[in-house]
Design a protein around this motif. Structure first.
Motif, short mmCIF file in Angstrom:
data_model
loop_
_atom_site.label_atom_id
_atom_site.label_comp_id
_atom_site.label_asym_id
_atom_site.label_seq_id
_atom_site.Cartn_x
_atom_site.Cartn_y
_atom_site.Cartn_z
N ASN A 21 0.89 -1.23 0.03
CA ASN A 21 -0.24 -0.02 0.06
C ASN A 21 0.83 1.19 0.11
OD1 ASN A 21 0.51 -0.80 2.90
ND2 ASN A 21 -0.77 0.86 3.29
N GLU A 22 1.88 1.12 0.57
CA GLU A 22 2.78 2.55 0.55
C GLU A 22 3.29 2.71 -0.84
OE1 GLU A 22 5.24 1.29 4.56
OE2 GLU A 22 3.67 -0.06 3.50
N GLU A 25 0.57 4.14 -2.73
CA GLU A 25 0.23 5.46 -2.45
C GLU A 25 1.28 6.41 -3.13
OE1 GLU A 25 -2.16 7.18 -1.06
OE2 GLU A 25 -3.17 5.69 -0.05
N ARG A 28 0.17 6.95 -6.60
CA ARG A 28 -1.07 7.58 -6.60
C ARG A 28 -1.34 8.58 -7.63
NH1 ARG A 28 -6.13 7.77 -3.52
NH2 ARG A 28 -5.14 6.54 -1.94
N VAL A 36 -4.47 1.83 -6.65
CA VAL A 36 -4.03 2.31 -5.19
C VAL A 36 -4.87 1.15 -4.18
CG1 VAL A 36 -3.90 3.94 -3.46
CG2 VAL A 36 -3.54 4.39 -5.88
N GLY A 89 0.44 3.97 5.19
CA GLY A 89 -0.27 4.10 4.00
C GLY A 89 -0.68 5.76 4.23
N ASN A 93 0.93 9.13 1.79
CA ASN A 93 -0.23 9.62 1.17
C ASN A 93 -0.04 11.15 1.46
OD1 ASN A 93 -2.94 11.23 1.43
ND2 ASN A 93 -3.51 9.37 0.12
N ARG A 94 0.03 11.34 2.83
CA ARG A 94 0.22 12.95 3.12
C ARG A 94 1.50 13.60 2.44
NH1 ARG A 94 -3.68 15.35 2.63
NH2 ARG A 94 -3.78 13.65 1.27
N CYS A 96 3.35 12.65 -0.16
CA CYS A 96 2.94 12.73 -1.62
C CYS A 96 2.09 13.90 -1.91
CB CYS A 96 2.59 11.46 -2.28
SG CYS A 96 3.86 10.18 -2.19
#
Length: 159
Positions: A21-22, A25, A28, A36, A89, A93-94, A96
């Motif tokens: 999941n990393e 992300e 993404r 994703v 994750g 996400n944050r 990126c």
């Protein structure tokens, strides 16, 4: 499993499935959102398989104590869910999202370059966040859930 034998879910290439999941992300900005979400499916399958494996091992070692089996499954599932899926994750996400926004504000780079740069930053951050997140989850669980069932770190196996 005897002493010295590798743990399939912790000591082999299978462990990298927990990072799916990393990677998702990080990509993404470049891939459709369902890709994703599929990466979260892979990571969650890894977490679930590891919890089941630790439950089976606890059942073998403590056949007369189903509570220990339940604790092994729950502890592994919660720890892995936090340390392998939820927290990293969110972090990637944050990171990126912020880097893509900053690159949009601070550069005149074309959007594809900004997206690839954001992906590269996300991928580069993965090895840097693993240990701090693992140690934080150890602390959080030792300070909360693990107090319900005994000595910190027991009966779960080392992560």
């Amino acid at each position: 499993m005897g002493q010295g034998e590798p743990d399939l879910y912790r000591d082999t290439w299978v462990r990298y499935l927990g990072y799916a999941n990393e990677v998702g992300e990080s990509f993404r900005p470049l891939v459709p959102v369902p890709v994703v979400w599929a990466s979260y499916g892979v990571a969650t399958a890894y977490v679930t398989a590891d919890a089941i494996d630790k439950g089976r091992k606890a059942a073998t070692a403590h056949a007369q104590d189903p509570t220990r089996v339940g604790v092994a499954v729950v502890d592994t599932f919660v720890w892995q869910s936090l340390a392998s899926v939820a927290i990293p994750g969110f972090t990637i996400n944050r990171l990126c999202a912020a880097s893509l926004a900053l690159l949009g504000s601070l550069t005149r780079w074309p959007l594809p370059v900004r997206r690839w740069t954001t992906t590269a930053l996300g991928l580069a951050a993965i090895p840097l966040i693993i240990t701090p997140i693992d140690r934080t989850v150890d602390f959080l669980m030792d300070s909360s859930l693990r107090k319900l069932y005994g000595t910190p770190g027991e009966p779960p196996t080392s992560h």
